[in-house]
Design an enzyme around this catalytic site. Structure first.
Site, short mmCIF file in Angstrom:
data_model
loop_
_atom_site.label_atom_id
_atom_site.label_comp_id
_atom_site.label_asym_id
_atom_site.label_seq_id
_atom_site.Cartn_x
_atom_site.Cartn_y
_atom_site.Cartn_z
N LYS A 18 -4.71 84.19 -2.34
CA LYS A 18 -4.59 85.17 -3.41
C LYS A 18 -3.66 84.68 -4.50
O LYS A 18 -3.81 85.04 -5.64
CB LYS A 18 -3.98 86.47 -2.85
CG LYS A 18 -4.97 87.33 -2.12
CD LYS A 18 -4.36 88.69 -1.85
CE LYS A 18 -3.27 88.60 -0.83
NZ LYS A 18 -2.28 89.64 -0.89
N LYS A 42 7.09 79.84 4.40
CA LYS A 42 7.50 80.46 3.14
C LYS A 42 8.89 80.03 2.73
O LYS A 42 9.17 79.84 1.55
CB LYS A 42 7.43 81.99 3.25
CG LYS A 42 6.00 82.48 3.37
CD LYS A 42 5.81 83.83 2.72
CE LYS A 42 4.32 84.15 2.63
NZ LYS A 42 4.04 85.57 2.64
N LYS A 94 -6.71 77.53 2.96
CA LYS A 94 -7.31 78.85 2.83
C LYS A 94 -7.42 79.26 1.35
O LYS A 94 -6.55 78.92 0.55
CB LYS A 94 -6.39 79.83 3.58
CG LYS A 94 -6.93 81.23 3.73
CD LYS A 94 -6.01 82.05 4.61
CE LYS A 94 -6.09 83.52 4.25
NZ LYS A 94 -5.32 84.39 5.12
#
Ligand code: TRP
Length: 333
Positions: A201, A116, A198
């Protein structure tokens, strides 16, 4: 509610981004099955959501939407404790104490932090760094036995175990040491346009199918899904990532095994297969979407669920926090 000594489960999802088919298959669908055997706590991890820059009004709206979606996915609020993390201040309070028992060296090793931090180099805030400590507090404050998480969160459960073990080593058996609980099937649904990563979201592209997508949008996303040039529906997670991912989705939505699916689509093109997968997903998600939209019209009901969840979660969390405060020597009359 009967809370007779079942092992306890805690998990949660941050209300950042929209819940996806991946959140449903990889997490919530599995949570739904657990309440018979476990005492289940599922939270909306809003404290964790602010480690990235966000829009407050969107966060507020998404939190309520996510609660409606939890319920629409089958999490019965009578049988599970559904709650908002920030409504239970003990999480943040315990996180402070635990941060004094967490080593910087341990936090430095967290792959999610490194990942991140590299993605938001203009906002490498301390919250992003201590994220795992807050997550440890989320888990330990409920004395959870099991923590259902995706693969990517396993390291966070590991550090939680290390922190709990260290604290227990000093003060005696204060915390239950939790185990990660990773479902075998569908643990990781991949992006439709990049089967190497993946289904996320936060992704804006067509690779993520959202729980609230309309049937038309779902069908068009599957139509464009990345496959390969072999033109045979065959499971091979190494060499046919796109097709294998679609087969997993189809298998979860229809209950069919990979062998059955291979037989069903033998000699048929990818076009037919992708359409069938899209239809199976529409059939799965449509009722969820409709129920979530219905629930969102009943704000009073959702607020009542939040109040009940806050009360139940606060009770357990408060007990753990008192014990911890006593152990570390905070004066109480
Ligand atoms: N970090 C988790 C995620 O990004 C969300 C989360 C926060 C969580 N606290 C938790 C998951 C405690 C399990 C237990 O998905």
């Amino acid at each position: 509610m009967d809370h007779a000594k079942k092992p306890r489960i805690l998990s949660g999802i941050k209300p950042t981004g929209e819940l996806t088919l991946g959140s449903y298959i990889g997490a919530i669908k599995n949570w739904v099955k657990l309440y018979d055997d476990y005492e289940c706590f599922y939270m909306l991890a809003d404290l964790h959501a602010i480690t990235v820059r966000h829009d407050p009004s969107v966060l507020r709206k998404r939190t309520l939407e996510q609660l409606a979606q939890y319920i629409a996915c089958g999490l019965d609020p009578e049988k599970n404790v559904l709650f908002i993390q920030s409504r239970v201040p003990a999480h943040a309070e315990l996180a402070w104490v635990l941060s004094c028992y967490t080593m910087m060296g341990e936090l430095n090793r967290m792959t999610q932090f490194k990942d991140k931090a590299s993605k938001q180099s203009d906002n490498i805030n301390a919250g992003l760094y201590t994220y795992p400590v807050l997550m440890a507090a989320d888990i330990l404050i409920y004395q959870a036995d099991l923590v259902p998480v995706g693969d990517d969160q396993k390291q966070h459960v590991e550090i939680c175990r290390d922190i709990a073990g260290r604290f227990n080593g000093i003060y005696g058996d204060v915390f239950t040491i939790p185990e990660p609980y990773i479902p075998e099937v569908g643990a990781r649904i991949m992006s439709l346009d990049d089967p190497e990563s993946k289904m996320s979201k936060s992704e804006e592209s067509g690779g993520s199918v959202l729980l609230m997508d309309t049937p038309e949008i779902i069908m068009s996303k599957f139509k464009r899904a990345v496959t390969d040039s072999e033109a045979s529906v065959r499971y091979d997670a190494e060499n046919k990532k796109g097709i294998s991912n679609l087969m997993t989705v189809y298998s979860v939505c229809t209950g069919k095994s990979f062998i059955e699916i291979e037989n069903e689509f033998e000699g048929k093109g990818y076009g037919i297969f992708k359409k069938a997968v899209g239809e199976a997903v529409v059939e799965t998600l449509c009722p969820i979407r409709e129920e979530a939209l219905r629930l969102l019209k009943d704000k009073a009901y959702l607020d009542e669920i939040i109040a009940k969840g806050t009360e139940r979660a606060s009770y357990i969390a408060g007990r753990t926090l008192s014990k911890v405060y006593k152990k570390v020597g905070f004066y109480r009359a």
